[in-house]
Design an enzyme around this catalytic site. Sequence first.
Site, mmCIF file in Angstrom:
data_model
loop_
_atom_site.group_PDB
_atom_site.id
_atom_site.type_symbol
_atom_site.label_atom_id
_atom_site.label_comp_id
_atom_site.label_asym_id
_atom_site.label_seq_id
_atom_site.Cartn_x
_atom_site.Cartn_y
_atom_site.Cartn_z
ATOM 1 N N CYS A 82 0.818 -1.211 0.000
ATOM 2 C CA CYS A 82 0.000 0.000 0.000
ATOM 3 C C CYS A 82 0.861 1.276 0.000
ATOM 4 O O CYS A 82 1.484 1.567 -1.011
ATOM 5 C CB CYS A 82 -0.988 -0.059 1.157
ATOM 6 S SG CYS A 82 -2.457 0.882 0.808
ATOM 7 N N HIS A 172 -3.314 -4.968 1.785
ATOM 8 C CA HIS A 172 -2.673 -5.185 3.099
ATOM 9 C C HIS A 172 -2.652 -6.665 3.487
ATOM 10 O O HIS A 172 -3.563 -7.123 4.180
ATOM 11 C CB HIS A 172 -3.468 -4.430 4.173
ATOM 12 C CG HIS A 172 -3.244 -2.963 4.176
ATOM 13 N ND1 HIS A 172 -2.344 -2.338 4.995
ATOM 14 C CD2 HIS A 172 -3.818 -1.975 3.443
ATOM 15 C CE1 HIS A 172 -2.360 -1.037 4.783
ATOM 16 N NE2 HIS A 172 -3.253 -0.790 3.835
ATOM 17 N N GLU A 174 -0.966 -8.075 5.700
ATOM 18 C CA GLU A 174 -0.742 -8.253 7.142
ATOM 19 C C GLU A 174 -2.042 -8.194 7.928
ATOM 20 O O GLU A 174 -2.070 -8.510 9.112
ATOM 21 C CB GLU A 174 0.267 -7.204 7.648
ATOM 22 C CG GLU A 174 -0.272 -5.800 7.865
ATOM 23 C CD GLU A 174 -0.536 -5.011 6.574
ATOM 24 O OE1 GLU A 174 -0.402 -5.573 5.466
ATOM 25 O OE2 GLU A 174 -0.904 -3.830 6.694
HETATM 26 N N1 GLN Z 1 -3.608 6.530 0.933
HETATM 27 C C1 GLN Z 1 -2.307 6.239 1.453
HETATM 28 C C2 GLN Z 1 -1.231 7.014 0.703
HETATM 29 O O1 GLN Z 1 -1.490 7.593 -0.282
HETATM 30 C C3 GLN Z 1 -2.025 4.754 1.404
HETATM 31 C C4 GLN Z 1 -3.036 4.013 2.226
HETATM 32 C C5 GLN Z 1 -2.548 2.761 2.882
HETATM 33 O O2 GLN Z 1 -1.348 2.511 3.024
HETATM 34 N N2 GLN Z 1 -3.480 1.988 3.376
HETATM 35 O O3 GLN Z 1 -0.124 7.012 1.117
#
Ligand code: GLN
Length: 189
Positions: A82, A172, A174
């Site tokens: 992410c 994610h 995890e």
């Molecule tokens: N929206 C976050 C970003 O742009 C990422 C979101 C996340 O890691 N769950 O950094």
Amino acid sequence: MRTDIKIGVLAVQGAFIEHEHMLNELGVQCVEIRKKEDLDNIDGIILPGGESTVQGQLLIKLGIMEPLRKMIENGLPVLATCAGLILLAKHIDNDSVTHIATLPVTVKRNAYGRQLGSFNTTANIEHIGDYPMVFIRAPYVKEVEEGVEILATVDNNIVAVKYKNQLGLAFHPELTGDTSIHKYFIDMI
Ligand code: GLN
């Protein structure tokens, strides 16, 4: 399992504890990365989800950015999830600032809009199989350059890629009970 390796988990912001739990479950030693000396003697690193802008600023402030970039360029295995994927991306579609920028892809931040900001689904991942995916204000990969392997798509959007030693996921792993992605990463080491 692998008692011979030690994995660093970037612990400046975001969902790092959950990655540590996964590694503990797999019997793999881990160390929290909060300063550049913590990078010594690690065999791989996990970049967790969170807020990529904040994480990027902290990496610079703590002096971690440059040494970490070099280590990844020199082959250090990295699992980025992410916000971590955003940190790794060479290009960010809707942000003028890039961060570690070692993964030759273009990502789009907060790519699913407000309504669909967070959702769960199950999709197939190459080499791994069906996997329960948790998306939280997630990015997706818009474009990949040569040599990048696409491992998974959801609704025609790329959500998992591999390039040499770098594994990037929009979701994610995890936050599920399924350790197969962490296992796959450990096998990359
Ligand atoms: N929206 C976050 C970003 O742009 C990422 C979101 C996340 O890691 N769950 O950094």
